[in-house]
Design a protein around this motif. Structure first.
Motif, PDB file in Angstrom:
ATOM      1  N   TYR A  77       0.812  -1.132   0.568  1.00  0.00           N
ATOM      2  CA  TYR A  77      -0.056   0.242   0.181  1.00  0.00           C
ATOM      3  C   TYR A  77       0.901   1.586   0.115  1.00  0.00           C
ATOM      4  O   TYR A  77       0.358   2.075  -0.965  1.00  0.00           O
ATOM      5  CB  TYR A  77      -0.877  -0.053   1.168  1.00  0.00           C
ATOM      6  N   ASP A  78       2.092   1.143   0.466  1.00  0.00           N
ATOM      7  CA  ASP A  78       3.023   2.481   0.927  1.00  0.00           C
ATOM      8  C   ASP A  78       3.018   2.188  -0.981  1.00  0.00           C
ATOM      9  O   ASP A  78       3.468   4.080  -1.016  1.00  0.00           O
ATOM     10  CB  ASP A  78       3.984   2.378   1.449  1.00  0.00           C
ATOM     11  N   LEU A  79       3.706   1.344  -1.313  1.00  0.00           N
ATOM     12  CA  LEU A  79       4.067   1.733  -2.424  1.00  0.00           C
ATOM     13  C   LEU A  79       3.193   2.343  -3.578  1.00  0.00           C
ATOM     14  O   LEU A  79       3.500   3.240  -4.132  1.00  0.00           O
ATOM     15  CB  LEU A  79       4.928   0.065  -2.987  1.00  0.00           C
ATOM     16  N   LYS A  80       2.016   1.538  -3.808  1.00  0.00           N
ATOM     17  CA  LYS A  80       1.132   2.317  -3.927  1.00  0.00           C
ATOM     18  C   LYS A  80       1.112   4.090  -4.446  1.00  0.00           C
ATOM     19  O   LYS A  80       0.571   4.679  -4.924  1.00  0.00           O
ATOM     20  CB  LYS A  80      -0.828   1.776  -3.754  1.00  0.00           C
ATOM     21  N   GLN A  81       0.789   4.629  -2.709  1.00  0.00           N
ATOM     22  CA  GLN A  81       1.002   5.939  -2.327  1.00  0.00           C
ATOM     23  C   GLN A  81       2.369   6.248  -3.882  1.00  0.00           C
ATOM     24  O   GLN A  81       1.958   7.645  -3.827  1.00  0.00           O
ATOM     25  CB  GLN A  81       1.588   5.839  -1.354  1.00  0.00           C
TER      26      GLN A  81
ATOM     27  N   PHE B 110       5.643   8.719 -15.644  1.00  0.00           N
ATOM     28  CA  PHE B 110       5.700   8.583 -16.422  1.00  0.00           C
ATOM     29  C   PHE B 110       5.926   7.209 -17.223  1.00  0.00           C
ATOM     30  O   PHE B 110       6.240   6.171 -17.813  1.00  0.00           O
ATOM     31  CB  PHE B 110       6.956   9.093 -17.204  1.00  0.00           C
ATOM     32  N   TRP B 111       5.806   6.170 -15.533  1.00  0.00           N
ATOM     33  CA  TRP B 111       5.814   5.065 -15.558  1.00  0.00           C
ATOM     34  C   TRP B 111       4.501   4.404 -14.290  1.00  0.00           C
ATOM     35  O   TRP B 111       4.639   4.093 -13.677  1.00  0.00           O
ATOM     36  CB  TRP B 111       6.482   4.516 -15.953  1.00  0.00           C
ATOM     37  N   SER B 112       3.340   4.136 -14.905  1.00  0.00           N
ATOM     38  CA  SER B 112       2.414   3.987 -14.102  1.00  0.00           C
ATOM     39  C   SER B 112       2.200   2.415 -13.579  1.00  0.00           C
ATOM     40  O   SER B 112       2.840   1.286 -14.802  1.00  0.00           O
ATOM     41  CB  SER B 112       0.745   4.501 -14.565  1.00  0.00           C
ATOM     42  N   VAL B 113       1.517   1.623 -12.356  1.00  0.00           N
ATOM     43  CA  VAL B 113       2.443   0.391 -12.025  1.00  0.00           C
ATOM     44  C   VAL B 113       0.546   0.160 -11.941  1.00  0.00           C
ATOM     45  O   VAL B 113       0.427   0.593 -10.355  1.00  0.00           O
ATOM     46  CB  VAL B 113       2.984  -0.518 -10.576  1.00  0.00           C
ATOM     47  N   PRO B 114      -0.395  -0.742 -12.172  1.00  0.00           N
ATOM     48  CA  PRO B 114      -1.355  -1.206 -11.819  1.00  0.00           C
ATOM     49  C   PRO B 114      -1.595  -1.879 -10.523  1.00  0.00           C
ATOM     50  O   PRO B 114      -0.525  -2.364  -9.742  1.00  0.00           O
ATOM     51  CB  PRO B 114      -2.521  -2.455 -12.258  1.00  0.00           C
ATOM     52  N   HIS B 115      -1.965  -1.056  -9.229  1.00  0.00           N
ATOM     53  CA  HIS B 115      -1.906  -2.008  -7.489  1.00  0.00           C
ATOM     54  C   HIS B 115      -2.088  -3.029  -7.538  1.00  0.00           C
ATOM     55  O   HIS B 115      -0.970  -3.983  -6.782  1.00  0.00           O
ATOM     56  CB  HIS B 115      -2.802  -0.900  -6.503  1.00  0.00           C
ATOM     57  N   SER B 116      -2.494  -3.814  -8.469  1.00  0.00           N
ATOM     58  CA  SER B 116      -2.489  -5.485  -8.104  1.00  0.00           C
ATOM     59  C   SER B 116      -1.456  -5.922  -8.255  1.00  0.00           C
ATOM     60  O   SER B 116      -0.510  -6.965  -7.657  1.00  0.00           O
ATOM     61  CB  SER B 116      -3.305  -5.844  -9.308  1.00  0.00           C
ATOM     62  N   GLN B 117      -0.567  -5.356  -8.692  1.00  0.00           N
ATOM     63  CA  GLN B 117       0.755  -5.516  -9.494  1.00  0.00           C
ATOM     64  C   GLN B 117       1.845  -5.071  -8.612  1.00  0.00           C
ATOM     65  O   GLN B 117       2.976  -6.197  -7.935  1.00  0.00           O
ATOM     66  CB  GLN B 117       1.846  -4.756 -10.624  1.00  0.00           C
ATOM     67  N   LEU B 118       1.431  -4.289  -7.709  1.00  0.00           N
ATOM     68  CA  LEU B 118       2.124  -3.861  -6.652  1.00  0.00           C
ATOM     69  C   LEU B 118       2.338  -4.898  -5.432  1.00  0.00           C
ATOM     70  O   LEU B 118       3.032  -4.619  -4.416  1.00  0.00           O
ATOM     71  CB  LEU B 118       1.711  -2.431  -6.326  1.00  0.00           C
TER      72      LEU B 118
END
Lengths: 187, 187
Positions: free
Chosen positions: B38-42, B51-59
């Motif tokens: 969750y911290d990573l998501k934030q 410039f490079w998004s990552v869907p939360h499920s991947q985090l």
DNA sequence: TGACAACAGTCCAAAATGGAAGGTACGGTT
DNA sequence: AACCGTACCTTCCATTTTGGACTGTTGTCA
């Protein structure tokens, strides 16, 4: 509910929006009239693939999905390789025009590993030295293509030429950026 | 075989290269010391995600893959939500540094639906009118972030600020492009 | 005590991805 | 006419990626 608002559902389920890959296939098919997946592959490579690439395996799968949705139709070569070729149906033209008239809002992302490297601590000057020549080459390529297009003159679709202009501006921005990074002292 | 060339194989199978998402997770973990998905998501949302998004499920999935490869380790909260938090291992630091020192060459793509629309025949002026305000807003946002970063001053990593500069240049290029498109006569 | 918003995580169906592998046509040899 | 090599063309598949739906948790304010 305010007047003018359509009833909160009805007969038709909302038609799935087109995916970008479907738009590319539909659009290329419209340019070509009729094309095989292999033709599409060639078509993508030299044009739209510059800013939105599609793996070849998808160019084989997507047309069939479009057929299933009634947006394209197939035709099979009677002999030889029995290649399948596709063409856009009237429904396909309508769907494509609708998408093109109102594309999803999405500014896109820079998404380049070089930038990721800088973000996480790479020496910007080092990265710049490998990026700069590549961007310069790309810029030259685009400029050559624009000249060639200008020579070809009328009769061709205007869209592709206009997107080339975006490529030029973008490459120039990258060149400016990496040139700045050359000045940055090492981390 | 020339001297100095390592034998054509040996004990260790070539280690899978890191994926960009793994680099992002590793890099963010290194900034944070220790963090939950969750911290990573934030963290992604406010910085690299520009410039490079990552869907939360991947985090949620990626950290465990890193643990499996020995590049990170887990720790479970004893009570409460029993959150899992991750930290980079020395091997992880090494892998990240190696990637960062030599990122894959890949110039990236523009990949924006608006450009696709223009390519396939949209009226450029119409598209420009919806794109321009968005890009101007993004540009302002980046400029504010840069100012804030300058105020914060020393002690913070330099990478993120440098990539912000790429964002600014890119947004300016887009603004220049869509401004040109405003002039283009309708199709 | 309940209601509600924000927080945190899981799950899954549907694609995208990219490479390996497989066929087919064709021009030129011998 | 049999052969070969190359370019052409297509399929298949394992692995990720994707986004969204869904579930549960905590804290706060009435």
């Amino acid at each position: 509910m305010t007047p003018g608002t359509p009833p909160p559902d009805a007969s038709t389920p909302p038609p799935e929006p087109l995916s970008p890959a479907q738009v590319i296939v539909l659009g290329l098919l419209r340019f070509a009239g009729r094309a095989t997946p292999y033709d599409l592959k060639q078509g993508v490579a030299g044009s739209v693939g510059n800013f939105w690439s599609v793996p070849h395996s998808q160019l084989y799968a997507e047309p069939d999905r479009l057929v299933a949705r009634g947006l394209a139709d197939v035709e099979q070569e009677p002999g030889g390789r029995r290649r399948k070729s596709y063409a856009v149906t009237p429904a396909g033209v309508a769907a494509l025009d609708a998408w093109v008239a109102d594309p999803p809002v999405d500014l896109g992302e820079l998404r380049t590993p070089a930038l990721l490297a800088v973000f996480f601590g790479a020496d910007p000057a080092v990265v710049a030295r490998t990026q700069l020549p590549q961007h310069r080459a790309k810029l030259e390529e685009y400029e050559r293509l624009i000249e060639a297009g200008a020579a070809a003159g009328e009769g061709v679709a205007r869209g592709p030429g206009l997107t080339l202009r975006a490529g030029v501006l973008s490459e120039r921005a990258w060149i400016a950026y990496w040139t700045e990074m050359l000045e940055e002292a090492a981390g």
